[in-house]
Write an enzyme that holds these catalytic residues in place. Sequence first.
Site, PDB file in Angstrom:
ATOM      1  N   ASP A   1      13.677 119.416 -71.207  1.00 27.24           N
ATOM      2  CA  ASP A   1      15.032 119.132 -71.676  1.00 27.24           C
ATOM      3  C   ASP A   1      15.571 120.352 -72.422  1.00 27.24           C
ATOM      4  OD1 ASP A   1      16.656 116.208 -72.316  1.00 27.24           O
ATOM      5  OD2 ASP A   1      17.221 117.985 -73.477  1.00 27.24           O
TER       6      ASP A   1
ATOM      7  N   HIS B   1      17.112 109.800 -64.492  1.00 30.46           N
ATOM      8  CA  HIS B   1      16.070 110.640 -65.099  1.00 30.46           C
ATOM      9  C   HIS B   1      15.282 109.839 -66.109  1.00 30.46           C
ATOM     10  CE1 HIS B   1      19.837 111.140 -67.349  1.00 30.46           C
ATOM     11  NE2 HIS B   1      19.096 111.264 -68.437  1.00 30.46           N
TER      12      HIS B   1
ATOM     13  N   GLN C   1      23.487 106.791 -71.298  1.00 30.12           N
ATOM     14  CA  GLN C   1      23.271 107.840 -70.297  1.00 30.12           C
ATOM     15  C   GLN C   1      24.459 108.800 -70.283  1.00 30.12           C
ATOM     16  OE1 GLN C   1      22.503 106.248 -66.386  1.00 30.12           O
ATOM     17  NE2 GLN C   1      22.247 108.262 -65.451  1.00 30.12           N
TER      18      GLN C   1
ATOM     19  N   HIS D   1      12.924 110.132 -69.353  1.00 32.72           N
ATOM     20  CA  HIS D   1      12.557 111.028 -70.456  1.00 32.72           C
ATOM     21  C   HIS D   1      11.091 110.803 -70.808  1.00 32.72           C
ATOM     22  CE1 HIS D   1      16.762 111.970 -71.973  1.00 32.72           C
ATOM     23  NE2 HIS D   1      17.011 110.847 -71.312  1.00 32.72           N
TER      24      HIS D   1
END
Length: 113
Positions: free
Chosen positions: A33, A101, A95, A103
């Site tokens: 990230d 995705h 989101q 995490h």
Amino acid sequence: MTFLETDIFAKIVAGDIPCDKVFENERILAFRDIAPKAKHHILIIPKENYITAQEVTEENKALFGELFLVAKEIATDIHLTGYKLAMNVGETGGQIVPHVHLHLLSPDFKSEL
Ligand code: 5GP
């Protein structure tokens, strides 16, 4: 924050935006990230352009499930003893990037994700 208009993760898959890649196969890409909320903060995405997890179906459930398999493999590779998995679903679910995705965070994750 609101949903971004552009699928920036599709651009990462296409190689148009660079990423710090930690895993890739034909179906899945994982990368760090850009604004980490833990020592390790990795995003695991399907290469196919699904917007939210609401798009999971009987037909694609293996692909969505593979996100968890890849999370386990990454956690094992980087020797995590525990971690948090989170998926924000839809704008009101927190989101921001309109591309599914998962995490992976560990250790010392901040709780506000
Ligand atoms: P969401 O709120 O959509 O679940 O999380 C989106 C995540 O994507 C955020 O944690 C944000 O820091 C991350 N992010 C946004 N843009 C980029 C980018 O261009 N590259 C990377 N590596 N991460 C990004």
